[in-house]
Design an enzyme around this catalytic site. Structure first.
Site, PDB file in Angstrom:
ATOM      1  CB  THR A  24      -0.924  -0.004   1.229  1.00 49.66           C
ATOM      2  OG1 THR A  24      -1.792  -1.137   1.155  1.00 49.66           O
ATOM      3  CG2 THR A  24      -1.762   1.261   1.294  1.00 49.66           C
ATOM      4  CG  HIS A 170      -5.088  -8.795   0.445  1.00 48.06           C
ATOM      5  ND1 HIS A 170      -4.567  -9.612   1.426  1.00 48.06           N
ATOM      6  CD2 HIS A 170      -4.615  -7.539   0.708  1.00 48.06           C
ATOM      7  CE1 HIS A 170      -3.825  -8.885   2.244  1.00 48.06           C
ATOM      8  NE2 HIS A 170      -3.829  -7.628   1.835  1.00 48.06           N
ATOM      9  CG  ASN A 173      -1.517  -8.856   5.676  1.00 49.04           C
ATOM     10  OD1 ASN A 173      -0.912  -9.836   6.107  1.00 49.04           O
ATOM     11  ND2 ASN A 173      -1.030  -8.097   4.711  1.00 49.04           N
ATOM     12  CE1 TYR A 175      -6.701  -4.516   5.980  1.00 53.25           C
ATOM     13  CE2 TYR A 175      -5.018  -5.811   4.875  1.00 53.25           C
ATOM     14  CZ  TYR A 175      -5.390  -4.674   5.564  1.00 53.25           C
ATOM     15  OH  TYR A 175      -4.466  -3.699   5.855  1.00 53.25           O
ATOM     16  CG  ASN A 230      -5.592  -4.902  10.309  1.00 53.24           C
ATOM     17  OD1 ASN A 230      -5.365  -3.788  10.778  1.00 53.24           O
ATOM     18  ND2 ASN A 230      -5.232  -5.223   9.072  1.00 53.24           N
TER      19      ASN A 230
END
Length: 363
Positions: A24, A170, A173, A175, A230
């Site tokens: 990112t 993805h 992580n 998400y 996260n």
């Protein structure tokens, strides 16, 4: 040197076994890829494979400022300029398609974030005006899950129209896909929760939907078995990701499995701790990418041991657009400026010197 050897990924011949990992960079105001991004990716096209930064599949999938999307015609045309530049430079590029799930905020899209269960993540959302507490997400209903699967399919279609060479889903992580996988974030009692097989269902449905859009071996999946980013926690990540990887193994035309390297532990009585890449290699027979703090030397060692087929580099690629040449000649590396990882403008994005520039009279 194995790292610089060509590699056959499906029907794509990669110039080397190096992958530029998705990173990112927050340089897409309005969510649309731009000329600055064209130059950034073009500078790094000597790598075997570029995996783009995460690009959101719909508005509510956004979790950070100025990240690009891949669901509108304008975004498609912006990405088409990127892929054209990479291809003209002799490179290959996959689009990483992304839904952040609960790691979002209504600031970005005016909607309540979504997740498998109504559990907010720890910490605070990154908002330009200052950090704000995360909101409690809306638990996706069954018909809404089907809609999100369709959004992944649509994003894959836009990526194909934008002339990407493939897509990476993805699933890492913390998400949305990772939120479905993990027992700490998925408290559902329907067919998408409870057993590990049920928690893997969303990953499998998304992957199959995306593979419907693409030909053989043009879809990859990224997982982070050892990650806790996260608030991604799980009672037994070894069991969870063994099941997830085994499910992906059944999809024989998958391009690759991309593993974020980190130790994978468990709260079980045997207190297992295994290498994420080794876990992937033991259960997945296709092409395997491993990313996570590698140096060229440790990458070469992993290839020699056949732990992985391709090695991803992240931060080294931020500061060294000519990383392949630096590895080839044994040159030193530029140090990345962490203050500019997520800032705006060219500084720390387009202005790192290459070896060729350093040898010119004005370099």
């Amino acid at each position: 040197m194995r790292l610089l050897d060509r590699y056959q990924l499906g029907n794509l011949t990669l110039a080397n076994r190096v992958v530029m990992a998705p990173m990112t960079r927050n340089r897409a105001p309005g969510g649309v890829p731009n000329e600055r991004m064209v130059k950034y990716y073009e500078q790094r096209a000597s790598v075997g494979l570029i995996v783009s930064e995460g690009t959101q599949i719909t508005a509510v999938a956004q979790g950070y400022q100025d990240t690009p999307g891949i669901y509108t015609g304008e975004q498609r045309e912006g990405w088409r300029q990127v892929t054209a530049a990479v291809h003209a430079a002799g490179g290959h590029i996959f689009a990483q398609i992304w839904h952040v799930g609960r790691v979002s905020h209504s600031y970005y899209h005016g909607m309540t974030p979504v997740a498998p269960s109504p559990i907010p993540p720890p910490g605070k959302a990154y908002i330009p005006d200052g950090p704000l507490p995360y909101e409690t997400p809306h638990a996706l209903e069954l018909e809404q899950i089907a809609e999100v699967v369709g959004q992944f399919r649509h994003a894959a279609t836009i990526a194909r129209e934008a002339d990407f060479d493939g897509v990476e889903i993805h699933g890492a992580n913390g998400y949305l896909i990772d939120q479905f996988l993990r027992s700490g974030t998925n408290r559902r009692t329907d067919q998408y929760g409870g057993s590990v097989e049920n928690r893997c269902r969303f990953l499998v449905e998304v992957t199959r939907a995306v593979m419907e859009v693409w030909e053989d071996r043009r879809v990859g999946v990224r997982l982070s078995p050892g990650g806790m980013t996260n608030g991604a926690v799980d009672e037994d990540p070894v069991a969870t990701f063994s099941a997830a990887i085994s499910a992906l193994e059944q999809l024989s035309s998958l391009a690759y499995l991309h593993i974020v390297e980190a130790p994978v532990g468990t709260n079980g009585p045997d207190e297992r701790a295994v290498c994420a890449t080794e876990l992937g290699r033991s259960l997945y027979s296709g092409a395997l990418i491993s990313t996570g703090g590698y140096s060229p030397e440790s990458a070469e060692h992993a290839l020699e041991k056949q732990l992985a087929d391709l090695i991803g580099f992240g931060r080294l690629y931020i500061a060294n657009p000519d990383l392949i040449e630096r590895v080839r000649v044994g040159a030193t590396f530029n140090e990345p400026d962490r203050q500019t990882f997520y800032s705006r403008g060219d500084h720390g994005y387009l202005d790192y010197h290459t070896l060729a520039e350093a040898t010119t009279p004005n370099g």
